[in-house]
Design a protein around this motif. Structure first.
Motif, short mmCIF file in Angstrom:
data_model
loop_
_atom_site.label_atom_id
_atom_site.label_comp_id
_atom_site.label_asym_id
_atom_site.label_seq_id
_atom_site.Cartn_x
_atom_site.Cartn_y
_atom_site.Cartn_z
N MET A 100 24.75 13.90 -26.66
CA MET A 100 23.15 13.96 -26.82
C MET A 100 22.44 13.02 -25.89
SD MET A 100 22.12 16.48 -28.74
CE MET A 100 23.77 17.70 -28.55
N PRO A 101 21.46 13.21 -25.24
CA PRO A 101 20.81 12.69 -24.72
C PRO A 101 20.08 11.54 -25.25
CG PRO A 101 19.68 14.72 -24.52
CD PRO A 101 20.72 14.83 -25.33
N HIS A 102 19.50 10.47 -24.48
CA HIS A 102 18.69 9.63 -25.45
C HIS A 102 17.16 9.47 -25.00
CE1 HIS A 102 22.10 7.42 -26.93
NE2 HIS A 102 22.54 7.56 -25.82
N PRO A 103 16.31 9.58 -25.81
CA PRO A 103 14.89 9.55 -25.37
C PRO A 103 14.41 8.28 -24.44
CG PRO A 103 15.07 9.75 -27.73
CD PRO A 103 16.25 9.36 -27.27
N ASP A 109 11.16 3.09 -19.23
CA ASP A 109 12.47 3.66 -18.52
C ASP A 109 11.95 4.26 -17.25
OD1 ASP A 109 14.04 3.36 -20.90
OD2 ASP A 109 12.86 5.00 -22.00
N PRO A 110 12.99 4.32 -16.52
CA PRO A 110 12.78 4.77 -14.87
C PRO A 110 12.41 6.14 -15.12
CG PRO A 110 14.84 3.93 -14.99
CD PRO A 110 14.27 3.47 -16.43
N ASP A 138 16.68 20.43 -30.20
CA ASP A 138 16.06 21.32 -29.18
C ASP A 138 16.16 20.55 -27.89
OD1 ASP A 138 13.13 23.18 -28.40
OD2 ASP A 138 15.04 23.11 -27.57
N ILE A 139 17.32 20.53 -26.93
CA ILE A 139 17.33 19.86 -25.69
C ILE A 139 17.39 20.93 -24.64
CG2 ILE A 139 18.48 17.88 -26.98
CD1 ILE A 139 21.19 18.76 -25.90
N GLY A 140 17.16 20.40 -23.55
CA GLY A 140 17.04 21.06 -22.28
C GLY A 140 17.60 20.13 -21.19
N THR A 141 18.19 20.84 -20.23
CA THR A 141 18.79 19.79 -19.33
C THR A 141 19.36 20.84 -18.04
OG1 THR A 141 20.52 18.04 -18.75
CG2 THR A 141 21.18 19.96 -19.95
#
Length: 177
Positions: A100-103, A109-110, A138-141
């Motif tokens: 999972m990504p990190h917020p 954050d850059p 709910d993630i999108g990439t």
């Protein structure tokens, strides 16, 4: 630059989750995943739900519905199920291992890279915390991410399984004395 912003805005307002039409399969789905190459406007979305099993002692079965949409064509819907497709269970099990990504926090954050093309990948699924509290993710990439790799690998593994026939109840077995 304006084109890039317009494309990102169009992607950002796309509602997550199942197809917009209401149906009982979509309502009982516990996971939805999709991919959509941004410039082609062709999308593939998969809903995953439990299959109907006739006996409580039968192993849990899973059914998948793939909806493919492309411009100027009616949607195509095909099905796969764990009773007849050995790739269904491993694909769903692998979903549990997607990193999972990190917020990010704006200003701390850059900023992320602006992507004009590529492929939008999404996953919306039931989830939970270690202490048992339920949640949804709910993630999108885009491409070159763990989610993209899992979606691409799962769709490739399931490619031979899709059928235009919706799954029915498992066949009943009657034993005669």
């Amino acid at each position: 630059m304006l084109l890039a912003f317009a494309l990102q805005a169009a992607v950002a307002v796309t509602p997550p989750g199942p197809p917009l039409e209401a149906d009982s399969f979509g309502e009982r789905a516990f996971a939805h995943f999709s991919r959509e190459p941004v410039l082609s406007h062709v999308s593939e979305s998969v809903d995953a739900a439990f299959s109907t099993e006739p006996r409580p002692d039968a192993p849990i079965g899973y059914a998948l519905r793939l909806t493919r949409r492309e411009p100027s064509h009616p949607a195509t819907i095909v099905w796969a199920e764990s009773r007849t497709c050995p790739a269904v269970r491993p694909a769903l099990m692998a979903m549990r291992a997607v990193a999972m990504p990190h917020p990010y926090v704006s200003g701390i954050d850059p900023p992320g890279a602006m992507v004009v093309d590529g492929t939008e990948y999404r996953l919306r699924a039931e989830a939970g915390y270690a202490h048992g509290r339920p949640a949804w993710i709910d993630i999108g990439t885009n491409r070159d991410t763990p989610l993209a790799a899992w979606v691409d690998h799962s769709l490739a593994a399931l490619a031979r399984c899709w059928s235009p026939v919706p799954p029915g109840p498992a066949p009943r077995v009657f034993l005669t004395p």
